[in-house]
Enzyme design. Structure first.
Site, short mmCIF file in Angstrom:
data_model
loop_
_atom_site.label_atom_id
_atom_site.label_comp_id
_atom_site.label_asym_id
_atom_site.label_seq_id
_atom_site.Cartn_x
_atom_site.Cartn_y
_atom_site.Cartn_z
N ASP A 170 -3.66 -13.68 -2.10
CA ASP A 170 -4.33 -13.30 -0.90
C ASP A 170 -5.70 -13.89 -0.96
O ASP A 170 -6.45 -14.29 0.04
CB ASP A 170 -4.44 -11.91 -0.92
CG ASP A 170 -2.95 -11.29 -0.53
OD1 ASP A 170 -2.26 -11.80 0.21
OD2 ASP A 170 -2.59 -10.38 -1.48
N GLU A 193 -7.33 -6.43 4.28
CA GLU A 193 -7.85 -7.99 3.46
C GLU A 193 -9.29 -8.44 4.10
O GLU A 193 -9.99 -8.79 3.52
CB GLU A 193 -6.91 -9.04 3.72
CG GLU A 193 -5.63 -8.69 2.97
CD GLU A 193 -4.47 -9.77 3.24
OE1 GLU A 193 -5.15 -11.02 3.69
OE2 GLU A 193 -3.66 -9.89 2.63
N GLU A 228 3.65 -13.32 -9.29
CA GLU A 228 2.67 -14.43 -8.84
C GLU A 228 1.77 -14.76 -9.92
O GLU A 228 1.31 -15.87 -10.21
CB GLU A 228 2.15 -13.96 -7.51
CG GLU A 228 1.32 -14.71 -6.86
CD GLU A 228 1.06 -14.32 -5.21
OE1 GLU A 228 1.64 -14.70 -4.39
OE2 GLU A 228 -0.20 -13.52 -5.45
N LYS A 278 -2.89 -5.15 -1.64
CA LYS A 278 -2.01 -4.58 -0.89
C LYS A 278 -2.60 -3.39 -0.37
O LYS A 278 -3.20 -2.63 -1.09
CB LYS A 278 -0.97 -4.27 -1.81
CG LYS A 278 -0.07 -5.36 -2.48
CD LYS A 278 0.61 -6.55 -1.57
CE LYS A 278 1.15 -7.66 -2.28
NZ LYS A 278 1.50 -8.81 -1.50
#
Length: 279
Positions: free
Chosen positions: A131, A67, A198, A184
Site C-alpha cells: 500500500d 489509506e 507480501e 488494512k
C-alpha cells in the site's frame, strides 16, 4: 432521492465516488486529533447508506478512506520534519509496477529475475504492490525539494497523495527505497495471510538485488503493517519468518513483518509515522 455529488448510478445501482464522498461530507476538514478513524468511517457510512449504497460497497470504500487519512499524516510528518523519510501511497500493480521506482539498472535486474523464474520453472512471479513505499529523504529532496504540508482534505490533496509516486519513477537507488507498509482498515484471517507473504517476497527481491549488485552489508529493507486495531492473534499471525532468510545457514532469520502498528486516530498515526520515518 436528492442528487448528491458523491453518488452515481450504474445500471440502476447507486455507487459511491469515494474521493468525492470523504471530501464533500467532511467539508474538506482534516481529521481532528480527538476523532477516531473508525468513527469517521462509521459517520461516512451513516451519511451515504440512506442514499441507496449497500454496505458491501461501503466496506470496500473503507480501505481507500483509511489509506488517505494515513497518507495525509505520513506526508505531513515528512513535510514538517526535514530529516524524515516519506511514505507514499502506491496504486495496484495493474496501474504501476513498483520496480519502476528504481533506476533503470535495478528495475532491469527485477525484470530479469521475473523472466528467469518463468523460463526455468514455468512459474509466474506474482506479487502485488504494497500500500505504501517508504522513500529515503535523499531522493525526496531531489524530486520534491519543497514538500509543503497538506492543510485540508480536498480533492486536490487526495490527488497529490494518490499520484506523487509517479514523480519518483526511475529515480531511486538501491538504498533509497527504505521499506513498505501494508494497511488494512481491519484485520481478517485472510488479510493476515496476505501481509507476511507480501513482506517475505519484498525482502527476497531486495536480497536478490543485493546479490546481483555485490552490495556488502546493506541497510536492509523494512516491511510494516498498520490497522485500526490489533490483538494478540494478529501479532502472533504476523510474527513469522521471511522465507528466504532460512534457506541457508549463512543468513540470519528475518521477520517477514518487522512491526505491526495500531493507528485509529491522527495522534496514533502521527506517532507511528514518527517512529517509522524519523531517523
Amino acid at each position: 432521492m436528492q442528487n448528491v455529488p458523491y453518488i452515481r448510478m450504474n445500471g440502476g445501482r447507486a455507487e459511491v465516488i469515494k474521493r468525492d464522498a470523504i471530501t464533500h461530507i467532511r467539508g474538506q476538514a482534516l481529521p481532528a486529533d480527538h476523532e477516531t478513524y473508525t468513527g469517521i468511517l462509521e459517520s461516512l457510512d451513516n451519511t451515504i447508506r440512506p442514499r441507496g449504497v449497500g454496505q458491501g460497497a461501503l466496506s470496500n470504500a473503507h480501505g481507500d478512506w483509511y489509506e488517505w487519512m494515513l497518507a495525509l499524516e505520513a506526508w505531513n510528518t515528512a513535510a514538517n520534519n526535514p530529516d524524515a523519510d516519506l511514505a507514499l501511497l502506491l496504486p495496484n500493480k495493474r496501474r504501476f509496477d513498483l520496480s519502476r521506482l528504481y533506476s533503470p539498472r535495478i528495475c532491469g535486474i527485477i525484470t530479469d529475475l521475473r523472466n528467469k523464474v518463468l523460463q526455468t520453472g514455468n512459474i509466474s512471479f506474482v506479487s502485488s504492490n504494497p500500500d505504501f513505499v517508504i522513500l529515503g529523504r535523499s531522493v525526496v529532496d531531489r524530486v520534491i525539494p519543497h514538500l509543503n504540508p497538506i492543510n485540508m482534505l480536498s480533492n486536490d490533496a487526495i490527488d497529490t497523495l494518490d499520484n506523487s509516486y509517479l514523480e519518483f519513477a526511475d529515480q531511486c537507488s538501491f538504498e533509497e527505497i527504505k521499506g513498505y507498509i501494508s494497511v488494512k482498515s481491519s484485520l481478517r484471517p485472510d488479510r493476515r495471510l496476505q501481509i507476511p507473504h507480501e513482506g517475505s517476497l519484498m525482502k527476497a527481491v531486495y536480497v536478490h538485488i543485493q546479490t546481483r549488485e555485490w552490495i556488502i552489508n546493506p541497510n536492509g529493507i523494512k516491511y510494516y503493517a498498520i490497522s485500526t486495531a490489533i490483538n494478540d492473534s494478529d501479532i502472533e499471525a504476523l510474527n513469522t519468518v521471511a522465507t528466504h532468510s532460512i534457506t541457508t545457514v549463512s543468513s540470519v532469520p528475518q521477520a517477514a513483518v518487522d512491526q505491526l502498528f495500531a493507528a485509529n486516530s491522527p495522534v496514533e498515526a502521527r506517532a507511528v509515522f514518527e517512529q517509522i520515518l524519523l531517523p
